[in-house]
Enzyme design. Sequence first.
Site, PDB file in Angstrom:
ATOM      1  N   ASP A 246      78.180  -4.287  31.747  1.00 36.16           N
ATOM      2  CA  ASP A 246      77.543  -3.839  30.511  1.00 36.16           C
ATOM      3  C   ASP A 246      78.044  -2.452  30.087  1.00 36.16           C
ATOM      4  O   ASP A 246      78.221  -1.570  30.926  1.00 36.16           O
ATOM      5  CB  ASP A 246      76.028  -3.792  30.768  1.00 36.16           C
ATOM      6  CG  ASP A 246      75.205  -3.605  29.515  1.00 36.16           C
ATOM      7  OD1 ASP A 246      75.270  -4.472  28.635  1.00 36.16           O
ATOM      8  OD2 ASP A 246      74.484  -2.591  29.430  1.00 36.16           O
ATOM      9  N   GLU A 309      82.404  -4.935  29.074  1.00 31.42           N
ATOM     10  CA  GLU A 309      81.964  -4.918  27.675  1.00 31.42           C
ATOM     11  C   GLU A 309      82.396  -3.591  27.072  1.00 31.42           C
ATOM     12  O   GLU A 309      81.914  -2.531  27.486  1.00 31.42           O
ATOM     13  CB  GLU A 309      80.444  -5.061  27.562  1.00 31.42           C
ATOM     14  CG  GLU A 309      80.016  -5.165  26.100  1.00 31.42           C
ATOM     15  CD  GLU A 309      78.605  -4.672  25.789  1.00 31.42           C
ATOM     16  OE1 GLU A 309      78.098  -5.012  24.726  1.00 31.42           O
ATOM     17  OE2 GLU A 309      78.039  -3.914  26.597  1.00 31.42           O
TER      18      GLU A 309
HETATM   19  C1  GLC Z   1      74.903  -4.122  25.953  1.00 31.64           C
HETATM   20  C2  GLC Z   1      74.135  -5.419  25.914  1.00 31.64           C
HETATM   21  C3  GLC Z   1      73.003  -5.277  24.947  1.00 31.64           C
HETATM   22  C4  GLC Z   1      72.102  -4.169  25.418  1.00 31.64           C
HETATM   23  C5  GLC Z   1      72.885  -2.884  25.619  1.00 31.64           C
HETATM   24  C6  GLC Z   1      72.100  -1.884  26.388  1.00 31.64           C
HETATM   25  O1  GLC Z   1      75.505  -3.856  24.749  1.00 31.64           O
HETATM   26  O2  GLC Z   1      74.999  -6.465  25.580  1.00 31.64           O
HETATM   27  O3  GLC Z   1      72.291  -6.468  24.803  1.00 31.64           O
HETATM   28  O4  GLC Z   1      71.071  -3.961  24.494  1.00 31.64           O
HETATM   29  O5  GLC Z   1      74.050  -3.102  26.358  1.00 31.64           O
HETATM   30  O6  GLC Z   1      71.981  -2.297  27.714  1.00 31.64           O
END
Ligand code: GLC
Length: 575
Positions: A246, A309
């Site tokens: 994440d 991500e």
């Molecule tokens: C990432 C996740 C998202 C979340 C954010 C904070 O972007 O995909 O859903 O709200 O992180 O953890």
Amino acid sequence: MRTLDDSPRTRIRIPTVIMDETHQTLQADPPEQARPEPVATPLPGQTRHLWWQRGVIYQIYPRSFMDSDNDGVGDLAGIEQRLDYLQWLGVDAIWISPIYPSPMADFGYDVSNYTDVHPLFGTLAEFDRLLEATHARGMRLLLDFVPNHSSDLHPWFLESRSSRENPRRDWYLWSDAAADGGPPNNWRSVFGGSAWEWDELTGQYYYHAFLKEQPDLNWRNPEVQEAMLDVLRFWLDRGVDGFRVDVLWHMVKDARLRDNPPNPDYVPGQPPYEELLASFSTDQPEVHDIVARMRELVDGYEERLLIGEIYLPIARLVSYYGEDGSGVHLPFNFQLITLPWDARAIAAAVSEYEGSLPLHGWPNWVLGNHDQPRVASRVGREQARVAAMLLLTLRGTPTIYYGDELGMHDVAIPPEGIRDPQALNMPGVGRSRDPARTPMQWSAHANTGFSDAESWLPVSMDYPRFNVERERDDPHSMLSLYRSLLMLRSREPALQVGDYTPVPADGAVICYLREHAGARFLIALNLGHAPTIVEPAHPPVTGTVACATYRGREGTRVEGRILLGGDEGLVIQLD
Ligand code: GLC
Ligand code: MG
């Protein structure tokens, strides 16, 4: 059905051969054809392609996939019940959004225990069973790892905030107030407001890139690094096949906490976070050292996968492959989500991306996820079919978001039903992510077969038409298209690992070639609604339609000119 003997492929393939004085054979084909046959090779250091290079990933948002205990929220046992479906569909791995104990301020992205399962989703024993059942079907399982921040109710943070002297004080990012008593700098939270929260008890601010219930961990602290690497070990030892990490680019912040500069391209009405460039609060050089530690650990296990991500422009994104493969295996490439749905823009971006990959960088493509509007709503139901073909035929690992294979679209949620903190925290500007998180549509039964109870988010009104049970028997459905594309891809190494060559095309058309060991596929996609003709000069198009966004053209011949209907895409196997 053509037999092998009358196949034009056998006829045309006989090359015209001449011999020169040195008795070397020369082909009389045009010079382009005389080039050595391109052979897609694995990355440096690999002797074969790995499962995640050949395979397709499927993202499950566990709250919304399948509810086995009828509490209105999906769970692990529910996923297990539906593994046969995923195997039938033809995906190779599932990535499950967070399943850990969590107060659910951000629906699991606020973790209060990294090494257990939230009772809402099940137990560790049920997780082990799911993992085993997934492996038994020849599929892999990836977990979501949320290292940037924990929940404010995680015992680490409770200790950290208990006093300035607590040994875990430095596990999070604490700072004194500015001279005027305000926050230490101008950094904003992605979810609105200042990223700094005042803590009365100890008289300092703590930093949270997202909700104040999601304090950021201090990754410069070696103890934090060790504790989090232990979390990875815990799950790897249980047998998980990897992680989606994440907000990887957020993990390290400027040590001097310098102010972020204004964003010259900010358009009023965009979320306030966008008003500044996150130059000092994200994407710091030291993050790569941390990723390298994660990668080293993961490499100690067999064929495990690390995905990051990362929402950054291509040039920055590819730096997350790391020097000599010390980064994540796949920095998520979100261009198909973030770019306008425009053939020229996408074709240019594919070329830029292909051209920017480091030698050891394997490409990947994402069409949707739990944070973005659904593809069918972004580009329309017809173009969503073209998008599916693009996703599953470009070079690189594709990720499918659950339900996109049914053509699920964003579901309108009345204001009083909004659950997403991104929307609740920023009334007026915060786009709600709920519409893309509604229950998977399994059947025409009550609650779409997801649950006997009322689901945590409403089900789409059109579920009686768009659901697995109905679509799997309809050759014209989105589901049948996804399945044929996945079947074709799994049969054809050219589509899994083959070389990619763009083929010039105009207007609304994107055209490219995938080839491997003599097999060649030309993909022609019409991103417009009007019919059009494509006539690539090279390679000459003689072949057979292997897959079409609209049924009926499979098996038909294409010679020279490709007639594309509006919103039509074709995969043509060249002779
Ligand atoms: C990432 C996740 C998202 C979340 C954010 C904070 O972007 O995909 O859903 O709200 O992180 O953890
Ligand atoms: Mg449940």
